[in-house]
Design an enzyme around this catalytic site. Structure first.
Site, PDB file in Angstrom:
ATOM      1  N   GLU A   1       0.990  64.160  68.196  1.00 58.97           N
ATOM      2  CA  GLU A   1       1.451  65.425  68.775  1.00 58.97           C
ATOM      3  C   GLU A   1       0.989  66.585  67.904  1.00 58.97           C
ATOM      4  O   GLU A   1       1.186  66.546  66.686  1.00 58.97           O
ATOM      5  CB  GLU A   1       2.967  65.424  68.909  1.00 58.97           C
ATOM      6  CG  GLU A   1       3.462  64.384  69.909  1.00 58.97           C
ATOM      7  CD  GLU A   1       4.967  64.415  70.136  1.00 58.97           C
ATOM      8  OE1 GLU A   1       5.665  65.239  69.479  1.00 58.97           O
ATOM      9  OE2 GLU A   1       5.449  63.632  70.968  1.00 58.97           O
TER      10      GLU A   1
ATOM     11  N   ARG B   1      10.147  58.532  71.703  1.00 54.20           N
ATOM     12  CA  ARG B   1       9.115  58.919  70.753  1.00 54.20           C
ATOM     13  C   ARG B   1       7.825  58.251  71.206  1.00 54.20           C
ATOM     14  O   ARG B   1       7.853  57.167  71.794  1.00 54.20           O
ATOM     15  CB  ARG B   1       9.450  58.479  69.327  1.00 54.20           C
ATOM     16  CG  ARG B   1      10.535  59.292  68.640  1.00 54.20           C
ATOM     17  CD  ARG B   1      10.067  60.703  68.345  1.00 54.20           C
ATOM     18  NE  ARG B   1      11.014  61.461  67.529  1.00 54.20           N
ATOM     19  CZ  ARG B   1      11.955  62.240  68.016  1.00 54.20           C
ATOM     20  NH1 ARG B   1      12.111  62.340  69.329  1.00 54.20           N
ATOM     21  NH2 ARG B   1      12.749  62.921  67.213  1.00 54.20           N
TER      22      ARG B   1
ATOM     23  N   HIS C   1       6.581  67.805  74.530  1.00 52.36           N
ATOM     24  CA  HIS C   1       7.782  67.468  73.761  1.00 52.36           C
ATOM     25  C   HIS C   1       8.819  68.589  73.858  1.00 52.36           C
ATOM     26  O   HIS C   1       9.230  69.181  72.860  1.00 52.36           O
ATOM     27  CB  HIS C   1       7.430  67.196  72.293  1.00 52.36           C
ATOM     28  CG  HIS C   1       8.464  66.356  71.593  1.00 52.36           C
ATOM     29  ND1 HIS C   1       8.167  65.538  70.536  1.00 52.36           N
ATOM     30  CD2 HIS C   1       9.791  66.191  71.813  1.00 52.36           C
ATOM     31  CE1 HIS C   1       9.252  64.917  70.113  1.00 52.36           C
ATOM     32  NE2 HIS C   1      10.262  65.298  70.882  1.00 52.36           N
TER      33      HIS C   1
END
Length: 327
Positions: free
Chosen positions: A267, A238, A286
């Site tokens: 993000e 993360r 991601h």
């Protein structure tokens, strides 16, 4: 007996949706945003369960959902949830481990290879017409085979990365973890190290820990300084596991050779992020588990989880199984 009501807040494959619609009365949202948040909250107020991904689930949101018994996240990570709060309310949370392990490990290794061999940078050079003659050593990369890989977090994905490294690329594998991973040690020759030892001894460092209060900012300026000069750093955990500003400094100073990142503090990553201006950074949006096969398997797994939880079958993949005892 009325059918359970479920909120579906993520698009899922047609066959998965059909199974959910057969078992439940569905309220469907392709996502939750300012335009439909009130409608979503009203649906959640009536719901017995919810399934989806990509939203922070706050205590305030749950206060308005008195009937809720189960929440299935279409992900392995569950940091958007306050698990103790869910447990206190008697809401069981379920995730999708295992089905994305191999795909995510593939992504991790693609970041290792792309960073080491400067794949993105050189591909862009060719597309821009910059390949005029044989390239000199200023464009050379570094070998992966035979090097030392340090894995911070030796869970399912860490073990899959270790297998690729040891058996596929002849790498020496070091790892740090809350507990020893005997299976990885026996199968792949992985060697346990403290985090400082791992950082100092590894040519490549990969972070694969879940985000928690204990792992937030786990890798910062001190840890980057402890890494070998010329090492390559990869983050597929993360974004908040590392200090991005410290990573920028380590790359800009030349202490680190390169970085491969699939996750970021914010993000989508802001377009003005210094990381995006660095040629030695491979940045992905991601996509660790983003293949057709794996995303389908994740949605199917989450549906199975929710159907089991709301139809009295044994729980599958429960993060907080004791919540069912309180419900």
């Amino acid at each position: 007996m009325s059918r359970p009501e479920v909120v579906l807040y993520k698009s899922v494959p047609p066959d998965v949706r059909a199974r959910l619609a057969e078992a439940f009365t569905l309220s469907e949202f392709k996502g939750v945003n300012d335009g439909n948040r009130a409608e979503f909250a009203a649906a959640l107020h009536r719901a017995d369960g919810a399934i989806g991904v990509g939203m922070n689930v706050t205590p305030a949101l749950l206060d308005a959902a008195p009937k809720l018994k189960a929440w299935a996240t279409i992900s392995v990570g569950y940091d958007p949830f306050d698990v103790p709060d869910l447990t206190r309310r008697g809401i069981v949370l379920m995730n999708t481990p295992d089905v994305l392990t191999e795909t995510t490990a593939d992504t991790v290794f693609s970041l290792i290879l792309a960073s080491a061999r400067r794949v993105v940078e050189l591909a862009e050079l060719v597309k821009a017409g910059g390949w005029k003659s044989s390239l000199g050593e200023e464009y050379f990369g570094t070998d992966v085979q035979g090097k030392t890989l340090g894995i911070v977090g030796m869970g399912r994905i860490g073990g899959a990365v270790a297998r690729r490294a040891a058996l596929g690329f002849g790498m020496k594998v070091l790892y740090s973890n809350r507990s020893r991973n005997d299976a990885a040690e026996q199968a792949y020759g992985a060697q346990y190290r403290t985090l400082p030892e791992l950082l100092a001894q590894s040519d490549f460092v990969v972070t694969l820990v879940p985000l928690s209060p204990a792992t937030e900012r786990l890798i910062g300026a001190r840890e980057f300084a402890q890494m070998k000069r010329g090492a390559i750093f990869v983050n597929a955990a993360r974004g908040m596991v590392i200090d991005e500003a410290a990573l920028v400094d380590a790359l800009a100073s030349g202490h680190l050779r390169a970085a491969g990142l699939d996750v970021f503090e914010r993000e989508p990553v802001p377009v003005d992020s210094p990381l995006l201006k660095m040629k030695n950074v491979v940045a992905l949006p991601h996509i660790g588990s983003a293949t057709h096969e794996t995303r389908h398997a994740m949605a199917s797994c989450a549906a199975d989880n929710l159907i089991a939880a709301l139809t009295g079958k044994p729980l599958q993949n429960a993060v907080n199984p004791r919540a069912q005892q309180r419900g």
